[in-house]
Design a protein around this motif. Structure first.
Motif, short mmCIF file in Angstrom:
data_model
loop_
_atom_site.label_atom_id
_atom_site.label_comp_id
_atom_site.label_asym_id
_atom_site.label_seq_id
_atom_site.Cartn_x
_atom_site.Cartn_y
_atom_site.Cartn_z
N ILE A 53 0.92 -1.52 -0.11
CA ILE A 53 0.03 -0.22 0.31
C ILE A 53 1.07 1.44 0.17
O ILE A 53 1.53 1.28 0.67
N TYR B 281 -1.72 -1.32 -3.68
CA TYR B 281 -2.67 -0.07 -3.83
C TYR B 281 -2.07 1.35 -3.28
O TYR B 281 -1.00 1.00 -3.14
N VAL C 45 -4.63 -1.75 -8.09
CA VAL C 45 -6.05 -0.97 -7.47
C VAL C 45 -5.81 0.23 -7.00
O VAL C 45 -5.51 1.04 -5.59
N CYS D 199 -7.93 4.63 -3.72
CA CYS D 199 -9.02 4.13 -3.91
C CYS D 199 -8.96 4.67 -2.52
O CYS D 199 -9.94 4.55 -0.84
N LEU E 272 -10.04 2.94 1.66
CA LEU E 272 -8.72 2.01 0.97
C LEU E 272 -8.65 0.62 1.94
O LEU E 272 -8.56 -0.04 1.81
N VAL F 19 -9.63 -2.91 0.35
CA VAL F 19 -7.73 -4.04 0.68
C VAL F 19 -8.58 -5.14 1.37
O VAL F 19 -8.06 -6.69 0.63
N GLN G 167 -12.00 1.67 -9.05
CA GLN G 167 -12.71 1.48 -7.57
C GLN G 167 -14.31 1.21 -8.42
O GLN G 167 -15.10 0.95 -7.70
#
Length: 380
Positions: A72, A95, A121, A124, A322, A326, A343
């Motif tokens: 992340i 992320y 991703v 987020c 976020l 996850v 998203q």
């Protein structure tokens, strides 16, 4: 236990760490340049290690990613590509919270060469992020979609300066949103409009606000719904007068070309605050069963307490969004998932059922107070 590397332990990163650590579903390795920040988080449960890390060192970054399933990035947007590239070569899922469109495009390109179960991703947070999930959910209620309008703002409860604003997240990211071109969908085609343009007025719960285009908040929604909607736009909500003063600084005083200096000036002159609230509003119009109708989603979320720690509303909502993503992709992944996840690909019902997504539920009393504004009126 999923092994996660979290890079960046500022306000948002620290909140993410606290939220994920308490679940007992993740082992976290926390990385940051600041040993002071890291030392304050060592006592959290399920912290595997704290690691002083300079992400500009590729060898150190690769070592930090060993034996992890995901990383992340809670760092400023210019550093996200470096972390995403390292995630790609080390086969980690990725992320971030970036609002920068160029960075997100780069990450989407990296995602093309990933293989299951590796995913990318980006975006987020709240906007981009949660607001796109809401917009897609509303759009799915229509037979045909005409327009989607998204309005989001993080505002101080007690504004005292001329800007009527306090710093609540990345100052560099804020300035970037005020400078970069903004993507909209107009008459079914992608267009770019200047940031700070198309000022409009709003009244929410009897309080007057303004809204104007800023970059990044729309995320990838325009591209995702390119053939399904006629008009899509995103604007940031502020107290009246804010836009004109920012435009004076950026354009008249030419700070747009000296963003580092403006960032320094703002951080030395504008205090941060944890006494804030977030406004989130999405309005969709279209046809259903031959009738022209409108559906709206409006939420007002206040600053809160989490495990005895006071959190600003923007800090809380960004981190919770976020963490929900996850959770949904790491603990309950879809079969053969890989590559880029937008998203808006995440169903709102799944998001709100999640232990972190539930913090966005209207009437929630377990954490931040979430209310539905009694009236929202917008005029151009």
């Amino acid at each position: 236990m999923r092994e996660i590397l979290l890079i960046g332990c500022g306000k948002i990163g620290t909140t993410i760490a606290r939220m994920l650590a308490k679940t007992h579903d993740y082992h976290l390795t926390l990385a940051d340049l600041s040993t002071q920040r890291l030392s304050q988080l060592k006592s959290l449960p399920n912290i595997r290690a704290t690691l002083p890390l300079d992400v500009s060192d590729p060898q150190a970054l690769d070592r930090a990613m060993q034996d992890k399933v995901a990383v992340i990035s809670a760092l400023a947007y210019p550093l996200c590509p470096t972390i995403a590239q390292a995630a790609q070569r080390n086969k980690l899922s990725y992320y971030d919270l970036t609002e920068d469109t160029e960075v997100s495009t780069h990450i989407a390109e990296l995602a093309q060469s990933s293989s299951p179960p590796q995913i990318f991703v980006p975006q987020c947070g709240l906007a981009p992020g949660f607001i796109a999930i809401v917009a897609k959910h509303l759009a799915e209620q229509f037979d045909t979609v005409d327009s989607i309008s998204m309005r989001v703002g993080a505002l101080p409860l007690y504004p005292t300066n001329a800007l009527k604003y306090n710093l609540t997240w990345s100052t560099l990211g804020l300035i970037n949103e005020y400078c970069q071109p903004c993507q909209i969908l107009q008459d079914g085609k992608l267009h770019s409009v200047p940031a700070l343009s198309e000022l409009e007025s709003l009244s929410i719960d009897g309080t007057r606000y303004e809204a104007f285009h800023t970059s990044g908040g729309v995320g990838s929604l325009c591209s995702s719904l390119l053939t399904q909607a006629r008009h899509i736009d995103y604007k940031t909500i502020r107290y009246p007068g804010h836009r004109d003063l920012i435009r004076f600084l950026l354009h008249d005083l030419k700070f747009e070309s000296r963003r580092g200096l403006l960032c320094e000036l703002m951080e030395n002159a504008i205090p941060s605050t944890e006494q804030d609230y977030v406004l989130s509003f999405c309005n969709v119009t279209g046809t259903k069963e031959g009738k022209l109708i409108q559906l709206s989603d409006a939420r007002k979320i206040y600053h809160t307490q989490l495990d005895g720690k006071h959190l600003s509303a923007i800090q809380f909502t960004t981190a919770a969004s976020l963490c929900a993503v996850v959770d949904l992709t790491q603990l309950a992944p879809t079969p053969n998932q890989s590559g880029l996840i937008h998203q808006e690909d995440i169903p709102l019902t799944d998001f709100l059922k999640n232990r972190f997504g539930k913090y966005f539920e209207l009437g929630n009393t377990e954490s931040a107070q979430v209310t539905q504004p009694s009236a929202i009126i917008a005029s151009n």
